[in-house]
Design a protein around this motif. Structure first.
Motif, PDB file in Angstrom:
ATOM      1  N   ARG A  25      -5.606  -7.990  10.984  1.00 56.70           N
ATOM      2  CA  ARG A  25      -6.906  -8.605  11.211  1.00 56.70           C
ATOM      3  C   ARG A  25      -7.606  -7.992  12.429  1.00 56.70           C
ATOM      4  O   ARG A  25      -8.801  -8.217  12.648  1.00 56.70           O
ATOM      5  N   ASP A  26      -6.885  -7.183  13.217  1.00 58.06           N
ATOM      6  CA  ASP A  26      -7.505  -6.528  14.373  1.00 58.06           C
ATOM      7  C   ASP A  26      -8.338  -5.303  13.979  1.00 58.06           C
ATOM      8  O   ASP A  26      -8.777  -4.536  14.838  1.00 58.06           O
ATOM      9  N   LYS A  27      -8.536  -5.095  12.659  1.00 55.38           N
ATOM     10  CA  LYS A  27      -9.387  -4.039  12.091  1.00 55.38           C
ATOM     11  C   LYS A  27      -8.728  -2.663  12.083  1.00 55.38           C
ATOM     12  O   LYS A  27      -9.385  -1.656  11.807  1.00 55.38           O
ATOM     13  N   THR A  28      -7.437  -2.600  12.371  1.00 54.81           N
ATOM     14  CA  THR A  28      -6.741  -1.315  12.375  1.00 54.81           C
ATOM     15  C   THR A  28      -5.566  -1.330  11.404  1.00 54.81           C
ATOM     16  O   THR A  28      -5.124  -2.381  10.935  1.00 54.81           O
ATOM     17  N   ALA A  29      -5.070  -0.124  11.135  1.00 52.33           N
ATOM     18  CA  ALA A  29      -3.772   0.057  10.493  1.00 52.33           C
ATOM     19  C   ALA A  29      -2.940   0.934  11.415  1.00 52.33           C
ATOM     20  O   ALA A  29      -3.485   1.714  12.209  1.00 52.33           O
ATOM     21  N   THR A  36       0.697   6.503  15.008  1.00 53.02           N
ATOM     22  CA  THR A  36      -0.709   6.735  14.678  1.00 53.02           C
ATOM     23  C   THR A  36      -1.399   5.395  14.462  1.00 53.02           C
ATOM     24  O   THR A  36      -0.869   4.528  13.763  1.00 53.02           O
ATOM     25  N   THR A  37      -2.561   5.220  15.076  1.00 55.12           N
ATOM     26  CA  THR A  37      -3.382   4.037  14.840  1.00 55.12           C
ATOM     27  C   THR A  37      -4.659   4.472  14.135  1.00 55.12           C
ATOM     28  O   THR A  37      -5.342   5.395  14.589  1.00 55.12           O
ATOM     29  N   LEU A  38      -4.946   3.838  13.026  1.00 58.67           N
ATOM     30  CA  LEU A  38      -6.086   4.206  12.187  1.00 58.67           C
ATOM     31  C   LEU A  38      -7.242   3.264  12.502  1.00 58.67           C
ATOM     32  O   LEU A  38      -7.197   2.070  12.185  1.00 58.67           O
ATOM     33  N   VAL A  90      -4.302   5.143   2.260  1.00 60.78           N
ATOM     34  CA  VAL A  90      -5.572   4.522   1.887  1.00 60.78           C
ATOM     35  C   VAL A  90      -5.521   3.050   2.287  1.00 60.78           C
ATOM     36  O   VAL A  90      -4.536   2.359   2.006  1.00 60.78           O
ATOM     37  N   THR A  91      -6.574   2.574   2.943  1.00 59.21           N
ATOM     38  CA  THR A  91      -6.639   1.176   3.357  1.00 59.21           C
ATOM     39  C   THR A  91      -7.893   0.522   2.788  1.00 59.21           C
ATOM     40  O   THR A  91      -8.929   1.165   2.617  1.00 59.21           O
ATOM     41  N   GLY A  92      -7.790  -0.774   2.509  1.00 54.27           N
ATOM     42  CA  GLY A  92      -8.931  -1.557   2.056  1.00 54.27           C
ATOM     43  C   GLY A  92      -9.221  -2.664   3.050  1.00 54.27           C
ATOM     44  O   GLY A  92      -8.313  -3.155   3.731  1.00 54.27           O
ATOM     45  N   SER A  93     -10.479  -3.089   3.118  1.00 57.88           N
ATOM     46  CA  SER A  93     -10.882  -3.989   4.192  1.00 57.88           C
ATOM     47  C   SER A  93     -11.855  -5.062   3.720  1.00 57.88           C
ATOM     48  O   SER A  93     -12.501  -4.938   2.670  1.00 57.88           O
ATOM     49  N   ARG A  94     -11.979  -6.090   4.546  1.00 53.60           N
ATOM     50  CA  ARG A  94     -12.997  -7.105   4.307  1.00 53.60           C
ATOM     51  C   ARG A  94     -14.394  -6.551   4.564  1.00 53.60           C
ATOM     52  O   ARG A  94     -15.388  -7.196   4.222  1.00 53.60           O
ATOM     53  N   ASP A  95     -14.500  -5.349   5.140  1.00 51.97           N
ATOM     54  CA  ASP A  95     -15.817  -4.731   5.321  1.00 51.97           C
ATOM     55  C   ASP A  95     -16.342  -4.130   4.015  1.00 51.97           C
ATOM     56  O   ASP A  95     -17.382  -3.481   4.002  1.00 51.97           O
ATOM     57  N   SER A  96     -15.608  -4.332   2.907  1.00 50.66           N
ATOM     58  CA  SER A  96     -15.952  -3.935   1.533  1.00 50.66           C
ATOM     59  C   SER A  96     -15.662  -2.467   1.228  1.00 50.66           C
ATOM     60  O   SER A  96     -15.968  -1.994   0.130  1.00 50.66           O
ATOM     61  N   ILE A  99      -2.820  -1.561   1.597  1.00 55.22           N
ATOM     62  CA  ILE A  99      -2.414  -0.221   2.033  1.00 55.22           C
ATOM     63  C   ILE A  99      -1.782   0.491   0.840  1.00 55.22           C
ATOM     64  O   ILE A  99      -0.936  -0.080   0.147  1.00 55.22           O
ATOM     65  N   VAL A 100      -2.182   1.737   0.615  1.00 57.49           N
ATOM     66  CA  VAL A 100      -1.604   2.561  -0.451  1.00 57.49           C
ATOM     67  C   VAL A 100      -1.212   3.907   0.146  1.00 57.49           C
ATOM     68  O   VAL A 100      -2.000   4.521   0.873  1.00 57.49           O
ATOM     69  N   TYR A 101      -0.010   4.371  -0.167  1.00 51.88           N
ATOM     70  CA  TYR A 101       0.442   5.692   0.273  1.00 51.88           C
ATOM     71  C   TYR A 101       0.358   6.661  -0.900  1.00 51.88           C
ATOM     72  O   TYR A 101       0.863   6.374  -1.993  1.00 51.88           O
TER      73      TYR A 101
END
Length: 245
Positions: free
Chosen positions: A33-37, A52-54, A81-87, A64-66
């Motif tokens: 929820r801190d907006k990072t991976a 690594t911080t994305l 690949v990451t997906g977010s609440r930012d759409s 999260i998909v590898y």
């Protein structure tokens, strides 16, 4: 046997709650929820550190998909690949943490994502759609429409069929960009999906049940026992073993 399991280590580094965890060839990937991976590497038998911080999403990160090396010709080193609440979804170089591509097109939160056999990714969203993405440039190559509620889960069979679960209580099977079957049986939101290779797939629901389906849409079994919403389900490759929570 429970006594065979013990806490090996704790991974600390996110500033807010963790929304996703993925174990893969490059280590452990987490989203928050801190907006990072973050990508974590093993330092010792009892220690992992974030290598690594994305950073780039503008709202909390969930799916999260590898994508392993060699699957996509244009991305020979593999990506996360990451997906977010930012759409959006973002495609990341795992070594540098650089965002290679941003996949924009959903109207609302990306709730789930899964890898396709050809190296593409399919995403599910609160906007009631699924989208198929070409990762090299972030292009949406297909939009799957038909659900009447938010799509909360997606899984992919070994032969490329897409399975989606929705707040409309149905499961849909998509083949060749079309809905091949709409499966009814749950009485509340379908929250979780997992593939059972060689058999079909399993769905978990807010109705407190799991259902095992074949790829033709027939119910093989209904699994009872939970007394609250089922948020997650997983299967063990090579065995007809299902874990749910």
């Amino acid at each position: 046997v429970m006594s065979d399991y013990h806490l090996r280590c704790e991974l600390r580094g996110h500033d807010e709650d963790v929304r996703g965890v993925l174990a893969c060839d490059i280590g452990i990937a987490t989203s928050s929820r801190d907006k990072t991976a973050k990508i974590w590497s093993e330092e010792s038998a009892s220690s992992y550190s974030p290598t690594t911080t994305l950073v780039g999403h503008t709202d909390y990160v969930g799916p999260i998909v590898y994508v392993p090396p060699g699957l996509v010709e244009a991305l020979p080193a593999g990506v996360l690949v990451t997906g977010s609440r930012d759409s959006s979804l973002k495609v990341w170089d795992t070594a540098s943490g650089r965002c290679i591509a941003s996949c924009g097109g959903h109207a609302y939160q990306v709730t789930s994502a899964a890898l396709l056999p050809d190296g593409g990714v399919v995403s599910a969203s609160l906007d009631k759609t699924l989208k198929v993405w070409r990762l090299a440039d972030g292009t949406c190559v297909d939009t799957l429409e038909g659900h009447e509620g938010p799509v909360l889960s997606v899984a992919v069979s070994p032969d490329g069929d897409i399975v989606s679960g929705s707040g409309d209580t149905t499961v849909r099977v998509w083949r060749g960009g079309k809905c091949a079957a709409t499966l009814r049986g749950h009485t509340d939101t379908v929250r979780a999906l997992a593939v059972l290779p060689g058999l079909g797939f399993v769905s978990g629901s807010h109705d407190l049940t799991l259902r095992v389906w074949d790829m033709q849409g027939n119910t093989i079994a209904e699994l009872l026992g939970h007394t609250a919403i089922i948020f997650a389900v997983a299967t063990l490759p090579g065995q007809n073993l299902i874990a749910s929570g």
